[in-house]
Structure formats: structure tokens, C-alpha cells
Design a protein around this motif. Structure first.
Motif, short mmCIF file in Angstrom:
data_model
loop_
_atom_site.label_atom_id
_atom_site.label_comp_id
_atom_site.label_asym_id
_atom_site.label_seq_id
_atom_site.Cartn_x
_atom_site.Cartn_y
_atom_site.Cartn_z
N LYS A 96 0.84 -1.21 0.00
CA LYS A 96 0.00 0.00 0.00
C LYS A 96 0.87 1.25 0.00
CE LYS A 96 -3.86 2.19 2.34
NZ LYS A 96 -4.79 2.17 3.44
N GLU A 97 1.92 1.20 0.80
CA GLU A 97 2.83 2.35 0.89
C GLU A 97 3.42 2.69 -0.49
OE1 GLU A 97 5.38 1.98 4.40
OE2 GLU A 97 6.97 2.79 3.13
N ILE A 98 3.81 1.65 -1.21
CA ILE A 98 4.41 1.87 -2.53
C ILE A 98 3.37 2.35 -3.54
CG2 ILE A 98 5.47 0.69 -4.49
CD1 ILE A 98 7.30 -0.66 -2.71
N LEU A 99 2.18 1.75 -3.50
CA LEU A 99 1.17 2.10 -4.50
C LEU A 99 0.58 3.49 -4.24
CD1 LEU A 99 -0.62 -1.33 -5.03
CD2 LEU A 99 1.00 -0.18 -6.54
N THR A 100 0.64 3.93 -2.99
CA THR A 100 0.15 5.27 -2.66
C THR A 100 0.89 6.33 -3.47
OG1 THR A 100 -0.41 4.52 -0.46
CG2 THR A 100 -0.23 6.88 -0.73
N GLU A 101 2.17 6.04 -3.75
CA GLU A 101 2.96 6.99 -4.54
C GLU A 101 2.47 7.06 -5.99
OE1 GLU A 101 6.93 5.41 -4.22
OE2 GLU A 101 6.88 5.53 -2.03
N LYS A 102 1.73 6.04 -6.41
CA LYS A 102 1.31 5.97 -7.82
C LYS A 102 -0.12 6.45 -8.05
CE LYS A 102 4.36 2.12 -8.98
NZ LYS A 102 5.15 2.68 -10.08
N GLY A 103 -0.86 6.70 -6.98
CA GLY A 103 -2.24 7.16 -7.16
C GLY A 103 -3.12 6.76 -5.99
N GLU A 104 -4.42 6.64 -6.32
CA GLU A 104 -5.41 6.31 -5.26
C GLU A 104 -5.34 4.83 -4.93
OE1 GLU A 104 -9.82 7.25 -5.19
OE2 GLU A 104 -9.07 8.48 -6.83
N ILE A 105 -5.50 4.50 -3.66
CA ILE A 105 -5.43 3.08 -3.28
C ILE A 105 -6.45 2.74 -2.21
CG2 ILE A 105 -3.38 3.69 -1.86
CD1 ILE A 105 -3.41 0.30 -3.14
N ASP A 106 -7.20 1.67 -2.46
CA ASP A 106 -8.11 1.14 -1.44
C ASP A 106 -7.54 -0.18 -0.94
OD1 ASP A 106 -9.92 3.21 -1.75
OD2 ASP A 106 -11.05 2.16 -3.31
N SER A 107 -7.94 -0.53 0.27
CA SER A 107 -7.42 -1.77 0.84
C SER A 107 -8.55 -2.48 1.60
CB SER A 107 -6.26 -1.40 1.77
OG SER A 107 -5.77 -2.54 2.39
N ILE A 108 -8.66 -3.78 1.40
CA ILE A 108 -9.69 -4.57 2.09
C ILE A 108 -9.02 -5.76 2.76
CG2 ILE A 108 -11.66 -6.13 1.77
CD1 ILE A 108 -12.53 -4.54 -0.64
N GLU A 109 -9.24 -5.89 4.06
CA GLU A 109 -8.80 -7.11 4.75
C GLU A 109 -10.00 -8.04 4.87
OE1 GLU A 109 -6.89 -6.66 8.58
OE2 GLU A 109 -6.58 -8.84 8.73
N LEU A 110 -9.90 -9.22 4.28
CA LEU A 110 -11.01 -10.17 4.35
C LEU A 110 -11.10 -10.76 5.75
CD1 LEU A 110 -10.39 -12.13 1.02
CD2 LEU A 110 -12.02 -10.26 1.42
N SER A 111 -12.34 -10.96 6.18
CA SER A 111 -12.52 -11.55 7.50
C SER A 111 -13.40 -12.79 7.34
CB SER A 111 -13.13 -10.46 8.37
OG SER A 111 -13.87 -11.00 9.37
N SER A 112 -12.89 -13.90 7.85
CA SER A 112 -13.60 -15.17 7.71
C SER A 112 -14.49 -15.40 8.92
CB SER A 112 -12.58 -16.31 7.59
OG SER A 112 -13.26 -17.53 7.59
N ILE A 113 -15.77 -15.68 8.65
CA ILE A 113 -16.72 -15.85 9.74
C ILE A 113 -16.65 -17.27 10.30
CG2 ILE A 113 -19.23 -15.93 10.23
CD1 ILE A 113 -19.41 -13.62 8.07
N ASP A 114 -16.27 -18.22 9.47
CA ASP A 114 -16.34 -19.63 9.90
C ASP A 114 -14.98 -20.33 9.80
OD1 ASP A 114 -16.13 -19.64 7.17
OD2 ASP A 114 -17.71 -21.12 6.84
#
Ligand SMILES: Cc1cc2nc3c(=O)[nH]c(=O)nc-3n(C[C@H](O)[C@H](O)[C@H](O)COP(=O)(O)O)c2cc1C
Length: 159
Positions: free
Chosen positions: A22-40
Motif C-alpha cells: 500500500k505504501e508503494i502504491l500510494t505513490e502511484k495514485g489512489e489506493i483502497d485496501s480490504i482485509e477479508l474476514s472469515s466468519i467460519d
């Protein structure tokens, strides 16, 4: 450039690498990040291995599945029993909008056994959805806190 990182991490290694990415891609433009969470998610090592080995899907908490607005899509998982973690399998099945996009697949691993198999499996699911442009990188679990080494892996994948 608009990028997204979607990752699953059980003990934090893949999360650490995702943060460096994310740190590197932030230099290249807009960045979103999603951490998946497992319910089961299985609680035991063997249970996790069994589910991953047999390519099970996990129930995941609701997240954005439409990736069509992104130019670059990064997907990361730990290697579990030579495969992605079940939460990543679910995301790979359900996501849309990957046709013609640049894809970066990344893993963290222990011994390295099954790492290529894991990446190939992820790539196969996305290729069936029309993705063609893949790059990949991996970080051994003992190296995740070695920022210089992680950044060099990332840079060789994205350059
Ligand atoms: C259930 C389980 C299965 C694993 N299977 C493998 C494997 O097949 N090959 C490998 O190199 N590492 C394997 N590992 C090690 C993990 O891939 C490694 O510790 C990874 O960095 C964990 O990422 P995380 O901290 O983001 O969850 C396994 C770990 C767990 C918990």
C-alpha cells in the motif's frame, strides 16, 4: 491510477506485506485496501489445513466485490496446505470486473512448499473470469519484517 489491495491474513504476515505494498502504491495514485474476514474459519491448524487443501470456501464478512473501477488489483493470501486460505477462495469466486485488468497476486509462506501451486490456483480462477495480465510475488514468513527485502520483492513485481 486507481488500485486496490484485497488480502486475508490470519497471523499478520500477509497483512504486513499488504501494508508495504500500500505504501508503494500510494505513490502511484489512489489506493483502497480490504482485509477479508472469515466468519467460519477453523480454529485448529489441522482444521485450517484440511479446509484449504480441499479448496473449501469460507463465509466472509461483506466487502466490495466489484473491482471494475480499479486499474490495478492486488490479491494476497498466506499459503495454507499448498492453497490459498478459504476466505481468499471465496473472494476470488465472487469478485467481478477483473477483465483486462493488471493483477498482482502475492503470498506469504513458511517452507515454500505449495507456493507456486497456490499462486497458480488463484491465477486460474481469475483467468476464467477474463484476467490475462498477471504478476506475482511472495515473501517468506521470516522476511516479512525485513522491509528492504519486502520492498525489493514488491518493486520487482510492479516495475
Ligand atoms: C493452516 C496453515 C497451513 C500452512 N501451509 C503452508 C504450506 O502449505 N506451505 C508453506 O510454505 N507455508 C504454509 N503455512 C505457513 C504460512 O503460509 C505462513 O506462516 C504465512 O506467512 C502466514 O500468513 P499470515 O500471518 O498472513 O496468516 C501454513 C500455515 C498455516 C497456519
Amino acid at each position: 491510477m486507481k488500485s486496490i489491495i484485497v488480502y486475508y491474513s490470519y497471523t499478520g504476515n500477509t497483512k504486513k506485506v499488504a501494508q508495504d505494498l500500500k505504501e508503494i502504491l500510494t505513490e502511484k495514485g489512489e489506493i483502497d485496501s480490504i482485509e477479508l474476514s472469515s466468519i467460519d474459519e477453523a480454529k485448529s491448524f489441522l482444521g485450517q489445513c484440511r479446509r484449504a487443501f480441499f479448496k473449501k470456501r469460507a463465509q466472509i464478512a461483506p466487502v466490495n466485490l466489484d473491482l471494475s473501477k480499479y486499474d490495478l488489483i492486488c490479491l494476497g493470501t498466506p499459503v495454507w496446505a499448498f492453497k490459498p486460505a478459504p476466505a481468499m477462495n471465496t473472494y476470488l469466486d465472487k469478485c467481478s470486473g477483473v477483465e483486462g485488468k493488471e493483477i498482482i497476486l502475492f503470498t506469504t509462506y513458511g517452507s515454500g512448499r505449495g507456493n507456486e501451486q497456490c499462486l497458480n490456483y488463484m491465477q486460474g480462477i481469475l483467468a476464467k473470469k477474463g484476467a490475462t495480465n498477471f504478476r506475482r510475488f511472495s515473501v517468506q514468513q521470516g522476511e516479512v519484517n525485513n522491509k528492504e527485502s519486502v520492498l525489493s520483492e514488491i518493486k520487482s513485481a510492479i516495475s
